[in-house]
Enzyme design. Structure first.
Site, mmCIF file in Angstrom:
data_model
loop_
_atom_site.group_PDB
_atom_site.id
_atom_site.type_symbol
_atom_site.label_atom_id
_atom_site.label_comp_id
_atom_site.label_asym_id
_atom_site.label_seq_id
_atom_site.Cartn_x
_atom_site.Cartn_y
_atom_site.Cartn_z
ATOM 1 N N LYS A 34 31.008 -4.036 0.970
ATOM 2 C CA LYS A 34 30.779 -5.262 0.230
ATOM 3 C C LYS A 34 29.516 -5.195 -0.640
ATOM 4 C CE LYS A 34 28.633 -8.321 2.237
ATOM 5 N NZ LYS A 34 28.103 -9.313 3.187
ATOM 6 N N THR A 35 28.442 -4.777 -0.030
ATOM 7 C CA THR A 35 27.188 -4.722 -0.774
ATOM 8 C C THR A 35 27.324 -3.807 -1.972
ATOM 9 O OG1 THR A 35 26.117 -4.952 1.360
ATOM 10 C CG2 THR A 35 24.710 -4.460 -0.513
ATOM 11 N N ASP A 217 26.114 -14.420 -1.481
ATOM 12 C CA ASP A 217 26.458 -13.512 -0.402
ATOM 13 C C ASP A 217 26.668 -14.331 0.879
ATOM 14 O OD1 ASP A 217 26.930 -11.044 0.620
ATOM 15 O OD2 ASP A 217 24.845 -10.643 1.143
ATOM 16 N N GLU A 218 27.453 -13.839 1.775
ATOM 17 C CA GLU A 218 27.680 -14.518 3.055
ATOM 18 C C GLU A 218 28.051 -15.990 2.840
ATOM 19 O OE1 GLU A 218 27.676 -12.614 5.536
ATOM 20 O OE2 GLU A 218 26.040 -11.157 5.472
ATOM 21 N N GLN A 248 33.039 -13.694 10.161
ATOM 22 C CA GLN A 248 31.656 -13.383 10.493
ATOM 23 C C GLN A 248 30.742 -14.587 10.325
ATOM 24 O OE1 GLN A 248 30.129 -9.380 9.349
ATOM 25 N NE2 GLN A 248 32.072 -9.170 8.291
ATOM 26 N N ARG A 600 29.519 -3.604 14.209
ATOM 27 C CA ARG A 600 28.322 -2.885 13.766
ATOM 28 C C ARG A 600 28.421 -1.409 14.121
ATOM 29 N NH1 ARG A 600 27.579 -5.633 10.149
ATOM 30 N NH2 ARG A 600 29.503 -6.566 10.850
#
Length: 765
Positions: A34-35, A217-218, A248, A600
């Site tokens: 994503k980043t 973002d998020e 998330q 993670r």
DNA sequence: TGTGAGTTGATTTTT
DNA sequence: TCAACTCACA
């Protein structure tokens, strides 16, 4: 000619990167790059001729903002795109338009600790400290109200309890106090800006035009205020790109509204939706475990994680005797891997639900000589000595800041006791003045002893002297504060290790002020310095580069990745945390939190729970978290399960699990040895009978937790079920836990029904 | 007014 | 368990 920015991107990623105008929703699963996509897209925009000044990237954490800046620097060197956290962005905007809200430009940002102090004081002042509610509760509710955009006079109590009544009375007073102190709390930063944009169309339109390309973002973590801000800035130029993953979302407790992302397509009908579902981070098995877990959530957008990575080792589900066993075994494994040269310390992370759980783990690692760092939210910036020092700075910067004054007026002790302060405060209220102004008139306040008046006068002159340095760089000011206030002397006097630590912390603060000065050579950086200190946290200080094992909460882990991940204490009452066991929404959020933790892990994942845990000072029988039942057994390796069959008290969660092969438990000897080379399981087993007694005693006292019916394990979403009355059908959703676990079933006739599993005749087929 | 012992009470996550 | 807060005493 292939575009260099688009090399090595998948079709979906490319689609997102090359989208220029119009709304864009990127649903990005964990580890989906994503980043990378977001930063490449910004670079692409810039290449397409969008001026950098028109791009605004909003994140939740400083870390995310910094990372974005750093990546952009490599992709598009020299271009200055504004990437910042919501709070920082709002703080700046507020700084420029403070007057609009009755604040001055030099307003102080109160953190939760500061606002709690204000609330405590107000509760006392207004005789509301009756004990029917706590300051913390009041603070929580005020914060929640602000997140819902309810101002002091629009507060709508959600509960008819004592706290709500107190909040209704106190919220307006609290807001007045903030205004009088020229201060804004964290929530105000957002609330004020949202209001400002709502009330002032000119300003809104101007900013909308200025920030034509906005990235968030998020997005799943945005609350109502943030949502309104983003919308207000994307009205005339709806080039709004949001990225997020409903699965998330872990900040519902502080007002994040999942609806924001779930309904983005309604808000912007001509949105382009890109799904990034391929995972580049984790092994297939880890992905499948994560996927199976999150499938139990009902409120989500269905999405399947897949990866082309190797299958990988099976994630392990390990049960320990107690938390020492847990800590020692994990530490032993980590140490062994490092010594064998297979891994480095930085490859490992240990996650837990609550900070208090880190201690035993730390001890274990320390004993093994494994280097580690604990990332904790309250380490540095909330320490008393730091806050004391900063309170001086705050007061220098904003002499209306009564809260800061109260904090420092007698710190270190200089003969201005509670009585004196009370009299000054009364005087200030009478005269409608700030506390500092009241202090200046100490000689005239009746009832104040001569001695007290002199002490206060001395304090005022100390302040005036400090203020002469307000305009210069920050570091000299801090030095002066620490010297002249007597803080250093007081700390030096304390020769205990803790006292020395405190002194060192203050030194560190001064050092960081020096760094700040170096980065902000222009004068008058005081506000900016305070802003920065108010809006950072320790997670931001996490050092990725150092070669240490990382210990952090699951919340802090979001956005990170590690080759080997341990998640400890996955037990009822801890994870899901006690008070979220009632509401389905809360349980789903806890489940997402575990999902975040699992995803993670790149290569190895170990999920842990113990049978006994010392928590809050007492030893409790620990029951495995219901979440563990939701994991696909066939993908996992289970260790330490069922070695004491029928021991009478352990919850028989493993009834459905295939029994481990007979013989001594501990299936992978290489992994299960402690530092002496003994299988840790044996040591644990030997220790176990001793603790069983305690556990049994505890149980007989408390009645013991009730066992969940074994069939809980066998229902799955999408699974086929049978009911004597309704026939055969399919499970649409499973919600709740324990005896309240609920299944929604659609029968083949088309009828939909809900069943409480513990009471129904529903059976899996 | 300052200090220290004793008690209490609360314990999630963060900008 | 542990930190914060209260209360009694110097």
């Amino acid at each position: 000619m292939p575009h260099p920015l688009l090399a090595n991107l998948t079709a979906a990623q490319r689609e997102a990167v090359t989208h220029v105008d119009g709304p864009l929703l990127i649903i990005a699963g964990p580890g989906s790059g994503k980043t990378r996509v977001v930063t490449h897209r910004v670079a692409y925009l810039l290449q397409e001729g969008v001026p950098a000044s028109q791009v605004l990237a909003m994140t939740f954490t400083n870390k995310a903002a910094d990372e974005m800046k750093a990546r952009l620097e490599t992709l598009a060197p020299g271009k200055r795109v504004w990437a910042s956290t919501f709070h920082k962005f709002c703080a700046r905007l507020l700084r420029m338009n403070a007057r609009m809200l009755g604040l001055d430009e030099n307003y102080t940002i109160y953190d939760t600790d500061d606002s709690l102090r204000v609330i405590r004081r107000l509760l006392k002042e207004h005789g509301e400290d009756s004990g029917y509610t706590s300051p913390e509760q009041v603070a929580r509710q005020i914060s929640n109200a602000k997140n819902r955009m309810e101002g002091p006079h629009h507060y709508r109590p959600r509960y008819g309890d004592a706290t709500a009544a107190v909040v209704q009375r106190l919220y307006p007073k609290y807001q007045e106090a903030l205004l009088a102190a020229n201060a804004a709390d964290f929530d105000d930063l957002l609330l004020h800006v949202a209001n400002m944009l709502h009330k002032n169309e000119d300003l809104r339109a101007q900013l909308d035009a200025r920030y034509r390309y906005i990235l968030v973002d998020e997005y799943q973590d945005t609350n109502l205020a943030q949502y309104l801000i983003v919308r207000a800035l994307s009205n005339d130029y709806p080039n709004l790109a949001v990225t997020g993953d409903p699965d998330q979302s872990i900040y519902g407790w502080r007002g994040a509204n999942l609806k924001n992302i779930l309904e983005f397509e309604k808000d912007y009908p001509d949105v382009k939706v890109v799904r990034l579902e391929q995972n580049y981070r984790s092994t297939q098995r880890i992905c499948r475990v994560a996927d199976a877990l999150i499938a139990n959530n009902f409120r989500r957008k269905k999405k399947t994680l897949f990866t082309e990575n190797a299958a990988g080792a099976p994630p392990r589900l390990v049960r320990y005797c107690d938390q020492r066993d847990e800590a020692d075994t994990i530490a032993g494994e980590i140490a062994a891997q490092i010594h064998a040269g297979r891994r480095r310390p930085r490859d490992f992370a240990v996650f837990y639900r609550i900070n208090a759980l880190s201690r035993t783990m730390e001890n274990g690692l320390r004993m093994m000589g494994v280097p580690y760092q604990v990332v904790s939210g309250v380490e540095f910036w909330k320490r008393k000595e730091i806050k004391d020092t900063l309170a001086y700075v705050q007061l220098v910067n904003n002499d209306k800041d009564d809260n800061a004054l109260l904090r420092v007026i007698n710190t270190p002790p200089r003969g201005i006791g509670a009585k004196t302060v009370e009299r000054i405060a009364a005087h200030a209220r009478r005269e409608r003045k700030t506390l500092l102004a009241a202090c200046r008139e100490a000689g005239m306040i009746q009832g104040l002893s001569n001695r007290a008046a002199v002490s206060v006068a001395k304090f005022v002159s100390l302040f005036d002297k400090l203020r002469e340095h307000a305009a210069g760089p920050v570091k000299p000011l801090l030095r002066r504060i620490v010297e002249a206030s007597g803080l250093r002397a007081a700390l030096t006097k304390d020769e205990s290790p803790e006292g020395q630590d405190r002194l060192a912390n203050v030194e560190e603060l001064i050092t960081s002020a020096g760094e700040f000065d170096a980065q902000h050579p222009e004068d008058g950086g005081l506000e900016a310095f305070l802003e920065e200190t108010a809006l950072v946290n320790d997670v931001d200080d996490w050092e990725e580069e150092t070669d240490k094992v990382t210990l952090m909460t699951l919340h802090a882990a979001k956005g990170l990745e590690f080759p080997c991940v341990y998640i400890i204490a996955i037990e009822q009452g801890i994870f899901p945390v006690q008070r979220s066991q009632d509401r389905d929404e809360d349980i789903e959020e806890e489940r997402r939190l575990l999902f975040v933790g699992i995803t993670r892990a790149e290569e190895e994942l170990t999920l842990c729970h113990a049978r006994l845990r010392d928590f809050r000072g007492s030893r409790r029988v620990a029951v495995a978290s219901p979440f563990l039942l939701e994991l696909p057994r066939e993908e996992m390796e289970r260790i330490g399960m069922g070695e004491t069959p029928g021991d009478g008290y352990a919850i028989d969660y493993e009834a459905d699990f295939t029994e481990p092969p007979p013989g001594p438990p501990g299936q992978s000897p290489t992994r299960q040895r402690d530092r002496d080379g003994n299988p840790t399981r044996r040591r644990g087993t030997a220790a176990f009978p001793l603790t069983v007694k305690t556990a049994a005693e505890l149980l007989s006292e408390k009645g013991g937790p009730s066992a969940d019916p074994p069939e809980l394990t066998t229902f799955t979403v999408g699974g086929r079920v049978k009911h004597p009355e309704y026939g055969v059908g399919e499970v649409l959703a499973l919600t709740g836990i324990g005896p309240k676990r609920l299944a929604r079933v659609r029968f083949d006739g088309g009828v939909e029904k809900k069943f409480i599993l513990s009471h129904s005749a529903l059976r899996p087929v």
